[in-house]
Design a protein around this motif. Structure first.
Motif, PDB file in Angstrom:
ATOM      1  N   PRO A  84     -55.897 -30.002  18.883  1.00 55.48           N
ATOM      2  CA  PRO A  84     -55.841 -30.981  19.987  1.00 55.48           C
ATOM      3  C   PRO A  84     -54.639 -31.908  19.890  1.00 55.48           C
ATOM      4  O   PRO A  84     -54.018 -32.246  20.904  1.00 55.48           O
ATOM      5  CB  PRO A  84     -57.145 -31.781  19.829  1.00 55.48           C
ATOM      6  CG  PRO A  84     -58.040 -30.921  19.002  1.00 55.48           C
ATOM      7  CD  PRO A  84     -57.165 -30.100  18.125  1.00 55.48           C
TER       8      PRO A  84
ATOM      9  N   SER B  81     -48.545 -34.387   8.771  1.00 51.25           N
ATOM     10  CA  SER B  81     -49.161 -35.710   8.618  1.00 51.25           C
ATOM     11  C   SER B  81     -48.363 -36.802   9.342  1.00 51.25           C
ATOM     12  O   SER B  81     -48.931 -37.722   9.904  1.00 51.25           O
ATOM     13  CB  SER B  81     -49.333 -36.046   7.139  1.00 51.25           C
ATOM     14  OG  SER B  81     -48.121 -35.784   6.479  1.00 51.25           O
TER      15      SER B  81
ATOM     16  N   SER C 107     -50.719 -28.697   9.751  1.00 51.41           N
ATOM     17  CA  SER C 107     -51.244 -30.002  10.183  1.00 51.41           C
ATOM     18  C   SER C 107     -50.306 -31.079   9.643  1.00 51.41           C
ATOM     19  O   SER C 107     -50.462 -31.556   8.517  1.00 51.41           O
ATOM     20  CB  SER C 107     -52.652 -30.208   9.634  1.00 51.41           C
ATOM     21  OG  SER C 107     -53.457 -29.159  10.074  1.00 51.41           O
TER      22      SER C 107
ATOM     23  N   THR D 176     -56.390 -20.709  16.852  1.00 52.22           N
ATOM     24  CA  THR D 176     -56.780 -21.647  15.794  1.00 52.22           C
ATOM     25  C   THR D 176     -57.362 -20.888  14.599  1.00 52.22           C
ATOM     26  O   THR D 176     -58.016 -19.853  14.750  1.00 52.22           O
ATOM     27  CB  THR D 176     -57.801 -22.681  16.312  1.00 52.22           C
ATOM     28  OG1 THR D 176     -58.991 -22.002  16.691  1.00 52.22           O
ATOM     29  CG2 THR D 176     -57.253 -23.472  17.481  1.00 52.22           C
TER      30      THR D 176
ATOM     31  N   THR E 136     -44.758 -34.169  14.002  1.00 52.35           N
ATOM     32  CA  THR E 136     -45.544 -33.487  15.045  1.00 52.35           C
ATOM     33  C   THR E 136     -44.784 -33.533  16.372  1.00 52.35           C
ATOM     34  O   THR E 136     -44.707 -32.539  17.094  1.00 52.35           O
ATOM     35  CB  THR E 136     -46.916 -34.181  15.225  1.00 52.35           C
ATOM     36  OG1 THR E 136     -47.532 -34.256  13.962  1.00 52.35           O
ATOM     37  CG2 THR E 136     -47.803 -33.424  16.194  1.00 52.35           C
TER      38      THR E 136
ATOM     39  N   GLU F 252     -59.054 -21.628  10.404  1.00 50.42           N
ATOM     40  CA  GLU F 252     -59.712 -22.635   9.564  1.00 50.42           C
ATOM     41  C   GLU F 252     -58.668 -23.336   8.685  1.00 50.42           C
ATOM     42  O   GLU F 252     -58.559 -24.556   8.660  1.00 50.42           O
ATOM     43  CB  GLU F 252     -60.714 -21.879   8.681  1.00 50.42           C
ATOM     44  CG  GLU F 252     -62.112 -22.437   8.544  1.00 50.42           C
ATOM     45  CD  GLU F 252     -62.594 -23.308   9.689  1.00 50.42           C
ATOM     46  OE1 GLU F 252     -62.616 -24.532   9.453  1.00 50.42           O
ATOM     47  OE2 GLU F 252     -62.931 -22.808  10.776  1.00 50.42           O
ATOM     48  N   LYS F 253     -57.930 -22.491   7.941  1.00 53.52           N
ATOM     49  CA  LYS F 253     -56.901 -23.026   7.033  1.00 53.52           C
ATOM     50  C   LYS F 253     -55.552 -22.411   7.422  1.00 53.52           C
ATOM     51  O   LYS F 253     -55.485 -21.215   7.732  1.00 53.52           O
ATOM     52  CB  LYS F 253     -57.221 -22.619   5.578  1.00 53.52           C
ATOM     53  CG  LYS F 253     -58.452 -23.326   5.029  1.00 53.52           C
ATOM     54  CD  LYS F 253     -58.466 -23.480   3.509  1.00 53.52           C
ATOM     55  CE  LYS F 253     -57.921 -22.354   2.685  1.00 53.52           C
ATOM     56  NZ  LYS F 253     -58.612 -21.095   2.671  1.00 53.52           N
TER      57      LYS F 253
ATOM     58  N   GLU G 264     -54.225 -25.063  12.630  1.00 52.14           N
ATOM     59  CA  GLU G 264     -55.588 -25.320  12.137  1.00 52.14           C
ATOM     60  C   GLU G 264     -56.433 -25.909  13.261  1.00 52.14           C
ATOM     61  O   GLU G 264     -55.929 -26.690  14.068  1.00 52.14           O
ATOM     62  CB  GLU G 264     -55.538 -26.284  10.940  1.00 52.14           C
ATOM     63  CG  GLU G 264     -55.145 -25.566   9.673  1.00 52.14           C
ATOM     64  CD  GLU G 264     -55.155 -26.456   8.430  1.00 52.14           C
ATOM     65  OE1 GLU G 264     -55.466 -27.660   8.537  1.00 52.14           O
ATOM     66  OE2 GLU G 264     -54.836 -25.925   7.349  1.00 52.14           O
ATOM     67  N   ARG G 265     -57.708 -25.526  13.266  1.00 55.10           N
ATOM     68  CA  ARG G 265     -58.617 -25.926  14.361  1.00 55.10           C
ATOM     69  C   ARG G 265     -58.567 -27.433  14.615  1.00 55.10           C
ATOM     70  O   ARG G 265     -58.473 -27.875  15.754  1.00 55.10           O
ATOM     71  CB  ARG G 265     -60.040 -25.477  13.992  1.00 55.10           C
ATOM     72  CG  ARG G 265     -60.978 -25.405  15.145  1.00 55.10           C
ATOM     73  CD  ARG G 265     -62.048 -24.355  14.935  1.00 55.10           C
ATOM     74  NE  ARG G 265     -61.475 -23.016  14.924  1.00 55.10           N
ATOM     75  CZ  ARG G 265     -61.759 -22.084  14.009  1.00 55.10           C
ATOM     76  NH1 ARG G 265     -62.600 -22.347  13.029  1.00 55.10           N
ATOM     77  NH2 ARG G 265     -61.193 -20.895  14.065  1.00 55.10           N
ATOM     78  N   ASN G 266     -58.620 -28.212  13.534  1.00 54.14           N
ATOM     79  CA  ASN G 266     -58.696 -29.675  13.708  1.00 54.14           C
ATOM     80  C   ASN G 266     -57.396 -30.265  14.246  1.00 54.14           C
ATOM     81  O   ASN G 266     -57.407 -31.339  14.823  1.00 54.14           O
ATOM     82  CB  ASN G 266     -58.983 -30.365  12.360  1.00 54.14           C
ATOM     83  CG  ASN G 266     -60.351 -29.982  11.880  1.00 54.14           C
ATOM     84  OD1 ASN G 266     -61.202 -29.591  12.691  1.00 54.14           O
ATOM     85  ND2 ASN G 266     -60.575 -30.071  10.569  1.00 54.14           N
ATOM     86  N   PHE G 267     -56.321 -29.561  14.008  1.00 54.16           N
ATOM     87  CA  PHE G 267     -55.023 -30.118  14.407  1.00 54.16           C
ATOM     88  C   PHE G 267     -54.629 -29.679  15.832  1.00 54.16           C
ATOM     89  O   PHE G 267     -53.751 -30.279  16.457  1.00 54.16           O
ATOM     90  CB  PHE G 267     -53.951 -29.694  13.394  1.00 54.16           C
ATOM     91  CG  PHE G 267     -52.646 -30.406  13.543  1.00 54.16           C
ATOM     92  CD1 PHE G 267     -52.548 -31.772  13.297  1.00 54.16           C
ATOM     93  CD2 PHE G 267     -51.501 -29.722  13.944  1.00 54.16           C
ATOM     94  CE1 PHE G 267     -51.335 -32.442  13.440  1.00 54.16           C
ATOM     95  CE2 PHE G 267     -50.279 -30.386  14.096  1.00 54.16           C
ATOM     96  CZ  PHE G 267     -50.201 -31.746  13.842  1.00 54.16           C
TER      97      PHE G 267
END
Ligand code: NAD
Length: 456
Positions: free
Chosen positions: A259, A220, A218, A349, A225, A351-352, A254-257
């Protein structure tokens, strides 16, 4: 074939191919062929694989030209071998490690980089002083036939020949006795090659494939990116449309990243290949109908289809498949079990991001691992806890052009290595040459044993 092969062996035994001047003349011949036949080569690559001429030049002609120059520049140094250290007891002695050619070698190659994967090993074989038979793939016929024509007119045909044909010819060639077989292709045929080689105790190099993951942390900074997404898109879809052994097979994020990454990749696909990639000539074509339907089936798997987030359009007539992204297809689906070898990219995806290490370790050792991260701890762990032919941080497929590092697989992705000096070594035997003097002969090293104990 047998007559030709035995004629080549006789020619090798004449010692001609061992001469440095012969090796240099063949390498120069190959370089002239690439320069003078460049247009024909690019045309053949367009015909067989729909490669854009810029991509074709970069991935095949350009890299090969450089490899030839490196070999020509270094040849005499490589041939010279090196002196080795000896224990003190060997006073007045000398030891050298002297490379000698293996003999008559067979190079079998794949269709996705028909010139690169045939000529890159051939450069090593010639530099090392061998005679060589090349069997390119029947699946890129225009390239194979051009290879045969070019090599026949630019190189010494007594020592270097191309045999054109498919699996049947491959089998016939494998029945002959070779001093080395260098094979690029699938693991399935790799097994056939290895068991044929075992009959003659022939050493083999197997350059195979597999599923190469790209782990994306992910990131920053938005710049990082953007660069990561750009490099992933370019490496996956911009080099033979994903039909490359070191292509990114799937991405872990990671799941949150996910999209954020997907949006950035979509934007880059549009920038690189346009709104209508089929009309834009920058995406290579799938090699043939058989591979087209294989890729179509990977996508048709119901759960795989449900995970489609971008692309997916296909045209069988022109063998075109749009750059395609899937998110979280089931791990048991075909697309996550088989090497994809095409422009379909699943994103898995987790989690970590550290979970990616276990994910990769639980699968066969890949030819390459890519990891986009600035996290030094993750880089260190990724490097020390996983095993792969190569590992590249923050880019993909660029390792192929670095001739100072070995290119090759480990475990299921093959064994043996080449490029630059490694190619020379792959086609050489390092002979130990020891020179003793008649002076100083210590009595205690011969029977009768009078000393209690001594060490050499
Ligand atoms: P393949 O194994 O089908 O064919 C490779 C070569 O073997 C061809 O010359 C072919 O004619 C010959 N062959 C096929 N069947 C044979 C048989 N039964 N007996 C004897 N010879 C036979 O592979 P492919 O489709 O050309 O290539 C795709 C595979 O190669 C993928 O897995 C890819 O990852 C791998 N690959 C690896 C590298 C690398 O450098 N590691 C490079 C390109 C491709």
């Amino acid at each position: 074939m047998e007559r030709e092969v035995s004629g080549m062996r006789k020619y090798y035994e004449s010692g001609k191919t061992k001469e440095a001047s012969w090796r240099e003349s063949q390498l120069k011949g190959l370089r002239s062929a690439l320069m003078e036949k460049e247009e024909d080569i690019l045309k053949a690559l367009k015909q067989d694989l729909g490669k854009h001429h810029v991509e074709a030049f970069r991935d095949e002609v350009g890299i090969l030209g450089r490899s030839i120059d490196v070999a020509l520049k270094s040849l005499r140094r490589w041939m010279a071998g090196r002196e080795a250290k000896l224990p003190k007891i060997a006073v007045l002695s000398r030891a050298d490690i002297v490379p000698e050619p293996l003999g008559l070698v067979l190079i079998m190659s794949s269709w996705n980089f028909p010139f690169g994967l045939s000529l890159e090993p051939l450069i090593g074989a010639i530099a090392a002083g061998n005679a060589a038979v090349l069997k390119p793939s029947e699946m890129s016929p225009a390239c194979s036939s051009l290879l045969a024509t070019i090599l026949a007119s630019y190189l010494d045909n007594n020592a270097i020949k191309v045999f054109q044909g498919g699996p049947q010819l491959g089998q016939q060639l494998l029945c002959q006795k070779w001093d080395k077989i260098f094979f690029t292709g699938s693991a399935q045929v790799g097994r056939i090659v290895m068991s044929a080689a075992a009959q003659h105790l022939t050493p083999v190099t197997l350059e195979l494939g597999g599923k190469c993951p790209a782990v994306v942390d992910s990131l920053s900074a938005s710049w990082d990116t953007q660069v990561a997404a750009k490099r992933i898109v370019s490496a996956k879809y911009g080099s033979c449309a994903g039909q490359a052994c070191i292509a990114i097979d799937y991405v872990i994020v990671e799941r949150n990243f996910a999209p954020v990454l997907v949006e950035s990749m979509k934007a880059w696909i549009n920038k690189m290949f346009g709104e209508n990639p089929k009309e834009n000539n920058s995406v290579a074509r799938v090699v043939n109908k058989q591979h087209f339907s294989r890729l179509k089936n990977l996508l048709d798997y119901p759960e795989a289809k449900n995970s489609l987030v971008f692309g997916g359009s296909m045209d069988e007539d022109s063998l075109f498949i749009e750059p395609t992204i899937l998110v979280d297809p089931p791990l048991e689906s075909e697309i996550m079990r088989e090497e994809i070898f095409g422009p379909l990219l699943p994103i898995i995806t987790v989690e970590k991001i550290e979970d990616s290490i276990q994910f990769i370790k639980s699968r066969p050792k890949p030819l390459a691992i890519y990891a986009f991260t600035n996290n030094k701890t993750l880089q260190r762990r990724m490097s020390s806890e996983t095993s792969s032919g190569s590992i590249v941080f923050n880019d993909a497929i660029v390792q192929y052009v670095a001739d100072t590092i070995p290119f090759g697989g480990v475990g299921g992705s093959g064994f043996g290595k080449y490029h630059g000096k490694f190619s020379f070594d792959t086609f050489s035997h390092e002979k130990a040459v020891m020179q003793r003097s008649f002076y100083t002969d210590f009595w205690f090293r011969h029977p009768p044993w009078t000393l209690n104990k001594f060490q050499l």
